[in-house]
Design an enzyme around this catalytic site. Structure first.
Site, mmCIF file in Angstrom:
data_model
loop_
_atom_site.group_PDB
_atom_site.id
_atom_site.type_symbol
_atom_site.label_atom_id
_atom_site.label_comp_id
_atom_site.label_asym_id
_atom_site.label_seq_id
_atom_site.Cartn_x
_atom_site.Cartn_y
_atom_site.Cartn_z
ATOM 1 N N HIS A 41 6.755 -4.950 11.559
ATOM 2 C CA HIS A 41 5.979 -3.710 11.634
ATOM 3 C C HIS A 41 5.602 -3.442 13.098
ATOM 4 O O HIS A 41 4.438 -3.281 13.457
ATOM 5 C CB HIS A 41 4.734 -3.813 10.736
ATOM 6 C CG HIS A 41 4.126 -2.487 10.369
ATOM 7 N ND1 HIS A 41 3.179 -1.872 11.149
ATOM 8 C CD2 HIS A 41 4.331 -1.658 9.325
ATOM 9 C CE1 HIS A 41 2.810 -0.736 10.585
ATOM 10 N NE2 HIS A 41 3.511 -0.575 9.469
ATOM 11 N N HIS B 279 1.039 3.999 2.206
ATOM 12 C CA HIS B 279 1.372 4.826 3.372
ATOM 13 C C HIS B 279 2.864 5.136 3.336
ATOM 14 O O HIS B 279 3.678 4.324 2.873
ATOM 15 C CB HIS B 279 0.986 4.107 4.672
ATOM 16 C CG HIS B 279 -0.500 4.146 4.925
ATOM 17 N ND1 HIS B 279 -1.151 3.250 5.738
ATOM 18 C CD2 HIS B 279 -1.444 4.994 4.451
ATOM 19 C CE1 HIS B 279 -2.447 3.546 5.763
ATOM 20 N NE2 HIS B 279 -2.643 4.593 4.983
ATOM 21 N N HIS C 19 0.868 -1.186 0.000
ATOM 22 C CA HIS C 19 0.000 0.000 0.000
ATOM 23 C C HIS C 19 0.900 1.231 0.000
ATOM 24 O O HIS C 19 2.126 1.106 -0.023
ATOM 25 C CB HIS C 19 -0.970 -0.009 1.177
ATOM 26 C CG HIS C 19 -0.347 0.084 2.539
ATOM 27 N ND1 HIS C 19 0.601 -0.805 2.988
ATOM 28 C CD2 HIS C 19 -0.528 0.972 3.563
ATOM 29 C CE1 HIS C 19 0.954 -0.491 4.218
ATOM 30 N NE2 HIS C 19 0.306 0.595 4.590
ATOM 31 N N ASP D 37 5.346 5.206 5.259
ATOM 32 C CA ASP D 37 6.393 4.348 5.837
ATOM 33 C C ASP D 37 6.686 3.118 4.981
ATOM 34 O O ASP D 37 7.581 2.332 5.317
ATOM 35 C CB ASP D 37 6.052 3.948 7.288
ATOM 36 C CG ASP D 37 4.720 3.225 7.434
ATOM 37 O OD1 ASP D 37 3.744 3.598 6.738
ATOM 38 O OD2 ASP D 37 4.636 2.289 8.251
ATOM 39 N N HIS D 38 5.957 2.977 3.861
ATOM 40 C CA HIS D 38 6.192 1.827 2.989
ATOM 41 C C HIS D 38 6.728 2.222 1.607
ATOM 42 O O HIS D 38 7.058 1.339 0.812
ATOM 43 C CB HIS D 38 4.896 1.030 2.811
ATOM 44 C CG HIS D 38 4.420 0.417 4.091
ATOM 45 N ND1 HIS D 38 4.517 -0.935 4.345
ATOM 46 C CD2 HIS D 38 3.905 0.981 5.209
ATOM 47 C CE1 HIS D 38 4.050 -1.177 5.568
ATOM 48 N NE2 HIS D 38 3.672 -0.034 6.110
ATOM 49 N N ASP E 160 0.362 -4.201 5.921
ATOM 50 C CA ASP E 160 -0.401 -3.691 7.064
ATOM 51 C C ASP E 160 -1.834 -4.191 6.959
ATOM 52 O O ASP E 160 -2.480 -3.995 5.928
ATOM 53 C CB ASP E 160 -0.410 -2.162 7.062
ATOM 54 C CG ASP E 160 0.942 -1.558 7.401
ATOM 55 O OD1 ASP E 160 1.921 -2.319 7.514
ATOM 56 O OD2 ASP E 160 1.020 -0.324 7.566
ATOM 57 N N HIS F 114 -6.894 -2.837 5.666
ATOM 58 C CA HIS F 114 -6.170 -1.763 6.350
ATOM 59 C C HIS F 114 -7.010 -0.498 6.220
ATOM 60 O O HIS F 114 -8.234 -0.576 6.221
ATOM 61 C CB HIS F 114 -4.776 -1.682 5.720
ATOM 62 C CG HIS F 114 -3.790 -0.803 6.416
ATOM 63 N ND1 HIS F 114 -3.669 -0.747 7.789
ATOM 64 C CD2 HIS F 114 -2.843 0.049 5.931
ATOM 65 C CE1 HIS F 114 -2.695 0.115 8.098
ATOM 66 N NE2 HIS F 114 -2.183 0.612 6.986
HETATM 67 ZN ZN LIG Z 1 2.905 0.782 7.930
HETATM 68 ZN ZN LIG Z 2 -0.219 1.447 6.561
#
Ligand SMILES: [Zn+2]
Ligand SMILES: [Zn+2]
Length: 305
Positions: free
Chosen positions: A266, A62, A60, A64-65, A208, A137
């Site tokens: 994570h 977000h 996905h 942080d990815h 996630d 998520h």
């Molecule tokens: Zn994440």
């Molecule tokens: Zn996420």
């Protein structure tokens, strides 16, 4: 050879102990990257993942990815890479990943293709497939399962010699299921010399997600499940609200799916590097659980090895 190198194992923000999400999967000399959080290229150098990869799979978008993608692609360009790269991700791939590629430049120095995937898709690789499955998520998200195809059964060389089959091409043809004719005119079939086909390995990467039935289905009988465990039991409400899982929920998924081994990743910045409370909560439900840390390498042997 099939092994995973955990490049970043923290949730949301990098800490001194954990970088944000990225996972390198190495199989027979090929590297696949799953997610690419900020700073991933440096983690790849630190842990010897190599820059020869051709594919990155995003669960996905977000931050942080994904934020490591721009820097990684720039560095590869500066290293005179010419090999094409393919990026896979759920809905919005062209917009989000295309945007990251375009930061600061007009075009990348080597071809980069962006492929949008949907749950149910299979990205075929000859000896294995990457199966895309639905997760739950706060956005368009998917998980990925690497599923190896069945391998040939074991060939019995002693029996082949006893039957007078000369070593060489005939052995190979028998091993691949053909009936062959020997120089003396006799015919020999594979049933006499080759055992049953053997299953390949399956590795499942959750991304996630809250507990998700599609994940349990994709992970059924898997050799390794890499599942997010952002929180512990005391934060179960927060986990649900933010679209994440607790360590216990990840362990229950592993148990329901009947996987061989579970690795949790994570991990929220509130837990220490070893996260003993998360480990204890998970192991109470699924004993064969480990907590990932940055740099952890996990080998995935064949079940019959
Ligand atoms: Zn994440
Ligand atoms: Zn996420």
């Amino acid at each position: 050879m099939l092994s995973l190198t955990f490049l970043g194992t923290g949730a949301a923000i990098p800490t001194l102990d954990r970088n944000v999400s990225a996972l390198a999967l190495q199989r027979e000399g090929e590297t696949l990257l799953f997610d690419c959080g900020e700073g991933t290229q440096r983690q790849m150098m630190r842990y010897g993942a190599g820059f020869t990869l051709r594919e990155v799979f995003f669960t996905h978008y977000h931050s942080d990815h994904i934020l490591g993608l721009t820097g990684l692609i720039r560095t590869m360009g500066l290293l005179d890479r010419t090999t094409p790269m393919t990026l896979y991700g759920p809905r919005g791939a062209a917009k989000v990943l295309g945007g990251l590629l375009a930061v600061g430049i007009e075009r990348t120095r080597f071809p980069v293709e962006i492929v949008e995937v949907r749950p149910g898709d299979l990205v075929s690789h000859g000896e294995y497939d990457i199966a895309v499955f639905p997760t739950d998520h706060r956005a368009d998200t998917v998980g990925y399962a690497l599923v190896e195809r069945d391998r040939l059964g074991r060939f019995d060389p002693d029996r082949a010699r006893a039957l007078g089959v000369p070593e060489g091409p005939l052995w190979r043809r028998l091993h691949h299921g053909e009936t062959v004719e020997l120089p003396d005119g006799r015919r020999v079939g594979p049933a006499e010399l080759v055992g049953p086909t053997r299953p390949g390995r399956t590795v499942v990467i959750s991304g996630d997600t809250r507990p998700a039935p599609g994940l349990v289905e994709a992970a059924t009988g898997a050799d390794l499940l890499v599942h997010e465990a952002t929180f512990g039991d005391e934060e179960a409400v927060r986990a649900r609200e933010t679209g994440h899982s607790t360590a216990s929920q990840a362990a229950r998924a592993a148990g329901e799916a009947g996987v061989r081994r579970l690795v949790l990743t994570h991990i929220s910045a509130r837990y220490t590097r070893e996260a003993p409370e998360l480990l204890a909560e998970a192991q109470a439900i699924f004993p064969d659980t480990a907590i990932a840390r940055d740099g952890l390498v996990v080998d995935v042997p064949f079940p019959d090895a």
